[in-house]
Design a protein around this motif. Structure first.
Motif, PDB file in Angstrom:
ATOM      1  N   PRO A  18       1.317  -1.491  -0.107  1.00 30.17           N
ATOM      2  CA  PRO A  18      -0.343  -0.120  -0.005  1.00 30.17           C
ATOM      3  C   PRO A  18       0.936   1.154  -0.321  1.00 30.17           C
ATOM      4  N   MET A  19       0.178   2.363  -0.570  1.00 36.36           N
ATOM      5  CA  MET A  19       1.453   3.462  -1.029  1.00 36.36           C
ATOM      6  C   MET A  19       0.874   4.642   0.509  1.00 36.36           C
ATOM      7  N   THR A  20       0.680   3.843   1.027  1.00 31.98           N
ATOM      8  CA  THR A  20       0.262   4.909   2.873  1.00 31.98           C
ATOM      9  C   THR A  20      -0.567   3.988   3.569  1.00 31.98           C
ATOM     10  N   ALA A  21       0.108   4.502   5.151  1.00 30.81           N
ATOM     11  CA  ALA A  21      -1.065   4.053   5.839  1.00 30.81           C
ATOM     12  C   ALA A  21      -1.852   4.331   6.137  1.00 30.81           C
ATOM     13  N   ALA A  22      -3.208   4.149   6.886  1.00 31.38           N
ATOM     14  CA  ALA A  22      -5.054   4.282   6.532  1.00 31.38           C
ATOM     15  C   ALA A  22      -4.826   5.466   7.250  1.00 31.38           C
ATOM     16  N   ALA A  23      -5.581   6.861   7.103  1.00 32.31           N
ATOM     17  CA  ALA A  23      -5.958   7.627   7.399  1.00 32.31           C
ATOM     18  C   ALA A  23      -6.849   7.462   9.063  1.00 32.31           C
ATOM     19  N   SER A  24      -7.668   8.315   9.093  1.00 26.77           N
ATOM     20  CA  SER A  24      -9.000   8.699   9.842  1.00 26.77           C
ATOM     21  C   SER A  24      -9.860   8.465   9.477  1.00 26.77           C
ATOM     22  N   GLY A  25     -10.853   8.131  10.300  1.00 29.58           N
ATOM     23  CA  GLY A  25     -12.117   7.690   9.021  1.00 29.58           C
ATOM     24  C   GLY A  25     -12.687   6.953   8.451  1.00 29.58           C
ATOM     25  N   ILE A  26     -13.165   6.846   7.435  1.00 24.97           N
ATOM     26  CA  ILE A  26     -12.691   5.752   6.003  1.00 24.97           C
ATOM     27  C   ILE A  26     -12.266   6.455   4.965  1.00 24.97           C
ATOM     28  N   GLN A  27     -11.122   5.506   4.544  1.00 28.02           N
ATOM     29  CA  GLN A  27     -10.181   5.144   3.495  1.00 28.02           C
ATOM     30  C   GLN A  27     -10.597   4.760   2.807  1.00 28.02           C
ATOM     31  N   VAL A  28     -10.151   5.130   1.698  1.00 26.46           N
ATOM     32  CA  VAL A  28     -10.343   4.419  -0.074  1.00 26.46           C
ATOM     33  C   VAL A  28      -9.148   4.059  -0.358  1.00 26.46           C
ATOM     34  N   ILE A  29      -9.020   3.064  -0.089  1.00 22.56           N
ATOM     35  CA  ILE A  29      -7.711   2.950  -1.619  1.00 22.56           C
ATOM     36  C   ILE A  29      -7.940   2.116  -2.893  1.00 22.56           C
ATOM     37  N   LEU A  30      -7.633   3.045  -3.711  1.00 21.07           N
ATOM     38  CA  LEU A  30      -7.862   2.618  -5.815  1.00 21.07           C
ATOM     39  C   LEU A  30      -7.166   2.521  -6.654  1.00 21.07           C
ATOM     40  N   PRO A 427       8.681  10.673   1.835  1.00 19.50           N
ATOM     41  CA  PRO A 427       7.388  10.260   2.930  1.00 19.50           C
ATOM     42  C   PRO A 427       7.102   8.811   2.888  1.00 19.50           C
ATOM     43  N   LYS A 428       6.826   7.898   1.752  1.00 14.59           N
ATOM     44  CA  LYS A 428       5.923   6.819   1.502  1.00 14.59           C
ATOM     45  C   LYS A 428       6.596   5.925   2.536  1.00 14.59           C
ATOM     46  N   LYS A 429       7.828   6.059   2.750  1.00 14.11           N
ATOM     47  CA  LYS A 429       8.259   5.009   3.608  1.00 14.11           C
ATOM     48  C   LYS A 429       8.058   4.879   4.496  1.00 14.11           C
ATOM     49  N   LYS A 430       7.991   5.613   5.827  1.00  9.95           N
ATOM     50  CA  LYS A 430       7.647   5.608   6.773  1.00  9.95           C
ATOM     51  C   LYS A 430       5.932   5.259   7.505  1.00  9.95           C
ATOM     52  N   ALA A 431       5.327   5.669   6.666  1.00  6.76           N
ATOM     53  CA  ALA A 431       3.994   5.115   6.080  1.00  6.76           C
ATOM     54  C   ALA A 431       4.160   3.191   6.117  1.00  6.76           C
ATOM     55  N   ASN A 432       5.382   3.343   4.928  1.00  2.00           N
ATOM     56  CA  ASN A 432       4.559   0.953   4.831  1.00  2.00           C
ATOM     57  C   ASN A 432       5.275   1.390   6.392  1.00  2.00           C
ATOM     58  N   GLU A 433       6.712   1.169   6.451  1.00  2.00           N
ATOM     59  CA  GLU A 433       7.223   1.071   7.861  1.00  2.00           C
ATOM     60  C   GLU A 433       6.240   0.536   8.692  1.00  2.00           C
ATOM     61  N   THR A 434       5.270   1.202   8.964  1.00  2.00           N
ATOM     62  CA  THR A 434       4.561   1.779  10.000  1.00  2.00           C
ATOM     63  C   THR A 434       3.143   0.186   9.679  1.00  2.00           C
ATOM     64  N   TRP A 435       2.432   0.581   8.540  1.00  2.00           N
ATOM     65  CA  TRP A 435       1.925   0.113   7.401  1.00  2.00           C
ATOM     66  C   TRP A 435       2.271  -2.115   7.843  1.00  2.00           C
ATOM     67  N   LEU A 436       3.347  -2.491   7.439  1.00  2.00           N
ATOM     68  CA  LEU A 436       4.004  -3.505   7.812  1.00  2.00           C
ATOM     69  C   LEU A 436       4.198  -4.069   9.495  1.00  2.00           C
ATOM     70  N   ALA A 437       4.442  -2.902   9.991  1.00  2.00           N
ATOM     71  CA  ALA A 437       4.012  -4.013  11.400  1.00  2.00           C
ATOM     72  C   ALA A 437       2.819  -3.833  11.759  1.00  2.00           C
ATOM     73  N   ALA A 438       2.101  -3.090  11.661  1.00  2.00           N
ATOM     74  CA  ALA A 438       0.385  -3.376  12.141  1.00  2.00           C
ATOM     75  C   ALA A 438       0.335  -4.959  11.534  1.00  2.00           C
TER      76      ALA A 438
END
Length: 562
Positions: A18-30, A427-438
């Protein structure tokens, strides 16, 4: 190596990030990229998830318009023309087909909303909503390749180079492939290959982890040509290449091949090829070849490679019959319904058909039923012990670039390597690190999920049931009890399966006196020796190569010594 569709179009060993971590509310990934909603926000009401139409359409590359004085909305791009009315639940596609999509479109605070089913019913997109993560995933339609590739070819063949560039090229690629270069490339191809006849085959490269790759075989009057199309996560072209195809290799002298069917009378019969030594006397030993993950033809074609053809011919030249067959997802993948796919596991994907292939060989009077072996590559190697245990009942096992670890562990390691290689300033690197840990935390809880919970959740974009069911039949416990002959083979330059996987085989088989191990310097995941441009990336698979002859010789000698 899918959100659900990834299961059938991307090698399991390689999973899209994924290109970024989830945001608040409903996140839409297209198409693997989040949509940023500046004002109107997605929301859930009852059983429906409602998506703001304007920004979603724009993220799809479509133009949106509202006819003044009416409730009529138009969406257009180079592939689709869609019209709908607020307050209704039907859309008209390309001024011809009317499609119902569930709940009616609504207007709220001067913004138009459509239900998530709009994207699946109207465009055929793969859609999923993860309630736990408040995340909507919208992916390319199942038949995207069959729609997209002919469109690109038509633009080339009709000389619409400017329109092709304007509508389909990403801005970053336009300076690199200007319109004049497009024209020159196509005209040069015609001059060399002759008049264009048509499209022979369209196939996705299931080894591409970051971008989508479509391989198209084009028929010209003098020779066939390969068209390689690379798309980014937004569905825009970032690479286009025409190159002559190598002529089909001729069957070596002394061999014969015949068409067979694996699973005759079942719901999913599979066409295959049985390669035999022409002059063999008496029953001969035989091999069932089991592919890696993702949809794969009987040759396990990947880019320019045909590893199973190479192995079949090489083993048959050593007096061994070889059966290779098209994978179930390759033949029937597009016919599977979303409901079927939620319950899809490796048992249906690989195990059952490999067992049927074993029985087919053992029923052939030309084959020695006590000398039927399995050669499994990648995911096929991981599953070989299970296939043997659940009915394959082989004389021995050959594992090519397999692993005894959980599949999710391998995927996590591959994603970690990819993230590690990203620029620290991205900036996507940190988001992806967070995503992978989750995702790793979620994976560690797999065993505690019920099957129903696993069906409703995803892990690395794949239904969690796929991983959970596979873990329940793990290779590690089966291998540790194995007393049959087993040969473990690994290429040192393999960046999909790791050195520690090879070491773990040695550890688990330390009490098996019939276990043998072969490690090959310089060979990649497909046991091809390659050095040069694109080395150690999936792009290297597009450079022509064959399975190393020593590998095939070693397999044959090992079988013939048993």
């Amino acid at each position: 190596m899918k959100k659900l569709s990834l299961l059938l179009s991307v090698v399991i060993f390689l999973t899209l990030l994924p290109m970024t971590a989830a945001a608040s509310g409903i996140q839409v990934i297209l198409n693997n990229k989040p949509i940023v909603f500046s004002d109107a926000q997605p929301f859930k009401k009852g059983t429906d998830v409602w998506i703001p139409l304007r920004q979603s359409a724009q993220a799809m590359g479509m133009k949106i318009g509202l006819t003044k004085g009416t409730d009529k909305v138009q969406l257009t791009d180079s592939l689709f023309r869609v019209s709908l009315r607020i307050g209704t639940n039907a859309a008209v596609m390309n001024e011809e087909q009317t499609v119902s999509y569930g709940a009616a479109a609504i207007s709220k605070a001067n913004r138009i909303y459509v239900p998530l089913t709009f994207f699946s019913k109207v465009f055929g997109f793969e859609t999923a909503y993860d309630n736990d993560r408040s995340e909507v995933v919208i992916g390319l339609p199942k038949n995207f390749d069959d729609i997209f590739a002919p469109t690109i070819v038509e633009f080339l063949n009709t000389g619409a180079y400017q329109q092709l560039s304007d509508n389909y090229f990403d801005e970053t690629i336009k300076p690199l492939i200007p319109v004049k270069a497009l024209q020159a490339g196509w005209e040069q191809t015609i001059a060399t290959a002759g008049n264009f006849i048509g499209i022979h085959k369209i196939q996705s490269n299931t080894n591409d982890t970051v971008n989508k790759e479509i391989n198209v075989t084009l028929n010209f009057s003098k020779e066939n040509v390969a068209l390689l199309i690379h798309l980014n996560e937004s569905g825009k072209i970032i690479g286009l290449r025409l190159s002559p195809l190598q002529p089909e290799a001729a069957l070596p002298a002394g061999l014969t091949e015949e068409d067979v069917t694996v699973g005759t009378g079942s719901a999913y019969p599979l066409e295959g090829t049985l390669t035999l030594p022409k002059n063999a006397t008496g029953p001969v030993p035989a091999v069932v070849l089991v592919q890696g993950s993702g949809p794969s033809d009987r040759d396990e074609t990947a880019g320019s490679y045909k590893p199973f053809r190479d192995i079949a011919w090489g083993l048959a030249q050593q007096g061994i019959a070889v059966l290779r067959y098209d994978k179930r997802t390759f033949v029937y993948g597009k016919s599977f319904t979303p409901e079927m796919l939620t319950k899809f596991t490796v048992k249906e994907e690989t195990v059952d058909d490999a067992i049927a292939a074993s029985k087919l060989l053992k029923g052939d009077k030309r084959i020695d039923p006590s000398q039927v072996y399995v050669v499994g590559h990648s995911l096929g190697g991981m599953l070989a012990p299970r296939i043997d245990n659940e009915g394959g009942d082989f004389a021995g096992l050959v594992i090519l670039a397999g692993s005894t670890r959980s599949l999710w562990e391998i995927i996590a390691d591959q994603n970690a390597d990819f993230i590690r290689a990203m620029d620290d300033k991205d900036p996507k690197k940190k988001a992806n690190e967070t995503w992978l840990a989750a995702e790793k935390i979620r994976a560690e809880k797999l065993s505690s999920l019920s099957d129903k919970e696993a069906i409703e959740q995803t892990l690395f974009g794949i239904p969690a049931l796929y991983f959970k069911e596979m873990d329940q039949h793990g290779a590690q416990s089966l291998v540790s009890r194995l007393s049959k002959p087993i040969l473990i083979m690994q290429g040192e330059d393999d960046f999909q399966v790791f050195a520690k996987d090879y070491s773990q085989w040695q550890e688990h088989l330390k009490n098996n006196a019939k276990a043998s191990f072969k490690l090959y310097p310089g060979l990649n995941h497909f046991f091809v020796n390659y050095e040069g441009k694109d080395q150690n990336t999936v792009e290297e698979y597009n450079h022509p190569g064959n399975v190393d002859k020593q590998v095939i010789l070693d397999i044959g000698q090992w079988i013939n010594k048993q």
